[in-house]
Design a protein around this motif. Structure first.
Motif, PDB file in Angstrom:
ATOM      1  N   GLY A 290       0.697  -1.131  -0.221  1.00 49.32           N
ATOM      2  CA  GLY A 290       0.033   0.053  -0.017  1.00 49.32           C
ATOM      3  C   GLY A 290       0.680   1.254  -0.021  1.00 49.32           C
ATOM      4  N   GLU A 291       1.973   1.063   0.152  1.00 49.70           N
ATOM      5  CA  GLU A 291       3.195   2.572   0.273  1.00 49.70           C
ATOM      6  C   GLU A 291       3.175   2.739  -1.275  1.00 49.70           C
ATOM      7  N   VAL A 292       3.305   4.230  -1.398  1.00 48.75           N
ATOM      8  CA  VAL A 292       3.347   4.827  -2.655  1.00 48.75           C
ATOM      9  C   VAL A 292       5.013   4.746  -2.982  1.00 48.75           C
ATOM     10  N   LYS A 318       2.846   4.905  -8.180  1.00 48.46           N
ATOM     11  CA  LYS A 318       2.169   3.714  -7.865  1.00 48.46           C
ATOM     12  C   LYS A 318       2.208   3.031  -6.705  1.00 48.46           C
ATOM     13  N   MET A 319       1.218   2.407  -6.127  1.00 46.35           N
ATOM     14  CA  MET A 319       1.051   1.898  -4.890  1.00 46.35           C
ATOM     15  C   MET A 319       1.753   0.301  -5.033  1.00 46.35           C
TER      16      MET A 319
END
Length: 332
Positions: A290-292, A318-319
């Protein structure tokens, strides 16, 4: 830009010495060496000089009958090589047209001979090689205007037995393309090399010339340098001429087929090279699900992955769909 095929002319000039047997041998040697054309000086002495001229007798010794020239033309056809002729007056021009030669050459001695130029323009001969050695730009322009209904090869280079390297001025090829191709878009620029055959500098000159835009090369051919035939000073033996032809065509193969596409029309081998050397997008530190992705947590390194991204711009913003450990490729 499509791969071009440089036209290579085996220049015999006066090397045949008025000998029909030599002439036939030259045609066969030129064809065997891979030349596209073989060129002789079609000499009728009284077109060139008055009897008091010091080389009058030499010119006289070069004369051959129309029947001999017809045999030479037939032999060239049999050997699939074009016959080109230097012409110096109306008689030689008339015979050249009768023989159906593909091209005649106007020697530099006749660059300002408007009477002859006009006569040539009125023939059915398709191509004219315009010798520009020693010619002024103004003389070239006037000649081109007279011959504008012909396919023109503007041929630079001159014979100085042999020509000193520094005097070739090969850069004139590029200048001529810039000057004359605007008004005469079908014109071809050529270079006649007269370098000493004692070194391989002629190979360098040929490569330089085609690199600057020459589409035609002319090089002297002799049957054997040890015979010291006419015009042998800058000539190659038949086996050397074959090496010259092969070298030039190998050089021109390096031009490639260039396109305006983003990859310039890269070859398969270069595309393979590109794929091999491209670095992959890897994490600097561990990335959580979930980190960008950003430029702060990504780097480019080579990895063993076959699925890794190689374009950083495709990843940034993007994630992460899963957690990725540090120093690992980004795959999705």
């Amino acid at each position: 830009m499509k791969n071009k095929k440089t036209q290579i002319i085996a220049e015999i000039a006066q090397g045949f010495e008025g000998n029909p047997i030599y002439s036939q041998l030259f045609v066969k040697a030129a064809a065997s060496a891979g030349a596209d054309a073989v060129k002789f000086q079609l000499v009728y002495t009284d077109e060139l000089a008055t009897p008091d001229y010091k080389y009058y007798d030499l010119f006289k010794s070069l004369e051959m009958s129309d029947e001999v020239w017809q045999n030479i033309s037939n032999l060239a056809n049999e050997n699939n090589i074009s016959l080109h002729l230097d012409i110096f007056g109306e008689r030689s021009l008339k015979l050249a047209e009768k023989l159906g030669v593909e091209a005649v050459k106007i020697h530099g001695t006749d660059i300002a001979n408007k009477r002859l130029l006009n006569k040539v323009s009125q023939t059915k001969i398709k191509q004219v090689i315009l010798g520009a050695g020693g010619a002024l730009q103004s003389e070239i322009i006037e000649a081109l205007e007279i011959l504008k209904n012909k396919e023109i090869i503007l041929l630079f280079g001159f014979q100085s037995y042999p020509t000193p390297n520094r005097d070739n001025h090969i850069n004139r090829i590029q200048l001529a393309k810039d000057i004359f191709s605007k008004s005469y878009p079908s014109i071809k620029i050529g270079f006649a090399d007269h370098a000493s055959p004692e070194t391989n500098i002629h190979l360098g000159f040929g490569a330089m010339a085609i690199g600057l835009g020459a589409e035609v090369l002319e090089k002297h051919l002799t049957l054997a340098k040890s015979m010291k035939m006419e015009d042998h000073e800058s000539a190659l033996n038949p086996d050397e001429f074959m090496d010259y032809v092969n070298f030039i065509h190998e050089c021109e193969s390096a031009f490639g087929d260039v396109t305006l596409q983003d990859d310039f029309g890269m070859s398969e081998s270069e595309l393979g090279y590109r794929k091999m050397i491209r670095r992959h997008v890897v994490t600097i530190d561990a990335v959580s699900q979930g980190e960008v992705f950003s430029s702060d947590n990504l780097a480019l390194k080579r990895t063993s992955s076959t699925q890794a991204q190689s374009d950083m711009s495709e990843v940034i913003g993007k994630m992460a769909s899963k957690s990725i450990s540090s120093n690992s490729p980004v795959e999705f």
